[in-house]
Design an enzyme around this catalytic site. Structure first.
Site, mmCIF file in Angstrom:
data_model
loop_
_atom_site.group_PDB
_atom_site.id
_atom_site.type_symbol
_atom_site.label_atom_id
_atom_site.label_comp_id
_atom_site.label_asym_id
_atom_site.label_seq_id
_atom_site.Cartn_x
_atom_site.Cartn_y
_atom_site.Cartn_z
ATOM 1 N N SER A 1 -7.804 2.590 9.007
ATOM 2 C CA SER A 1 -8.519 2.159 10.213
ATOM 3 C C SER A 1 -7.656 2.176 11.465
ATOM 4 O O SER A 1 -8.154 2.426 12.551
ATOM 5 C CB SER A 1 -9.109 0.770 10.011
ATOM 6 O OG SER A 1 -8.091 -0.150 9.696
ATOM 7 N N LYS B 1 0.815 -1.214 0.000
ATOM 8 C CA LYS B 1 0.000 0.000 0.000
ATOM 9 C C LYS B 1 0.846 1.260 0.000
ATOM 10 O O LYS B 1 0.326 2.364 0.081
ATOM 11 C CB LYS B 1 -0.933 -0.012 1.207
ATOM 12 C CG LYS B 1 -1.852 -1.226 1.199
ATOM 13 C CD LYS B 1 -2.605 -1.347 2.477
ATOM 14 C CE LYS B 1 -3.346 -2.661 2.526
ATOM 15 N NZ LYS B 1 -3.940 -2.897 3.837
ATOM 16 N N GLY C 1 1.191 6.548 -0.299
ATOM 17 C CA GLY C 1 0.496 5.471 0.388
ATOM 18 C C GLY C 1 -0.992 5.714 0.302
ATOM 19 O O GLY C 1 -1.438 6.857 0.240
#
Length: 177
Positions: free
Chosen positions: A128, A37, A49
């Site tokens: 998250s 990522k 990213g």
């Protein structure tokens, strides 16, 4: 908030590092543990990213890389062009993703809402587990002399111990180390 991703960018002077976990989830199921990522763009001089839908993020990375080419690697001009396009294009504005981009001088957080934010404390995080990674990174930056890459990696590892959508398989890219 995007589930299944945590990316952090840590800056110390002209040294900058970005780290991302590798977990990809579909609902409550882990689909992949080793996704990348975090990427190098524009001849290796820019780090990027992403958090969000993989297809959406890849589309944004390709568009951002095109903006870097058009602007000879100028990060701010490329970010402004990218966010403007992201916000006004009918297809792009439906994309669900966020990006962090950085070069040797500047770190920026980009969103489809038109945001271009430069972090004040030399750390930016998305995804998250971003709050956990950012807290860990801030503490490590203030209390250690570690290189940004070591801080970024350890911050993701700490977030993975708390956030169920973050794993400890970490990709790290750095400039100036």
């Amino acid at each position: 908030m995007f589930k299944g991703t945590t990316v952090i960018c840590v800056r110390r002077g002209d040294r900058v590092a970005m780290a991302g976990d590798g977990q990809v989830t579909l609902g409550n199921q882990i689909i992949k543990a080793g996704a990348r990522k975090v990427r190098r763009l524009y001849k290796g001089s820019v780090l990027a990213g992403f958090a969000g839908s993989t297809a959406d993020a890849m589309t944004l990375l390709e568009r951002f890389e095109s903006r870097l080419e058009e602007n000879s690697g100028d990060l701010m001009r490329s970010a402004v062009a990218m966010v403007k396009e992201w916000r006004t294009d009918r297809a792009l504005r439906r994309l669900e993703a966020m990006m962090i981009v950085a070069d040797a001088k500047l770190s920026l957080l980009l969103s489809g809402a038109g945001d271009i934010l430069e972090p004040e404390n030399n750390i930016a995080a998305i995804g998250s587990g971003s709050g956990f990674a950012q807290a860990a990174g801030t503490a490590l930056l203030e209390t250690s002399d570690w290189a940004p890459s070591k801080i970024a990696k350890r911050s993701i590892e700490i977030a993975s111990e708390i956030c169920i959508y973050t794993d400890s398989i970490v990709t790290v890219e750095a400039i100036g180390e």
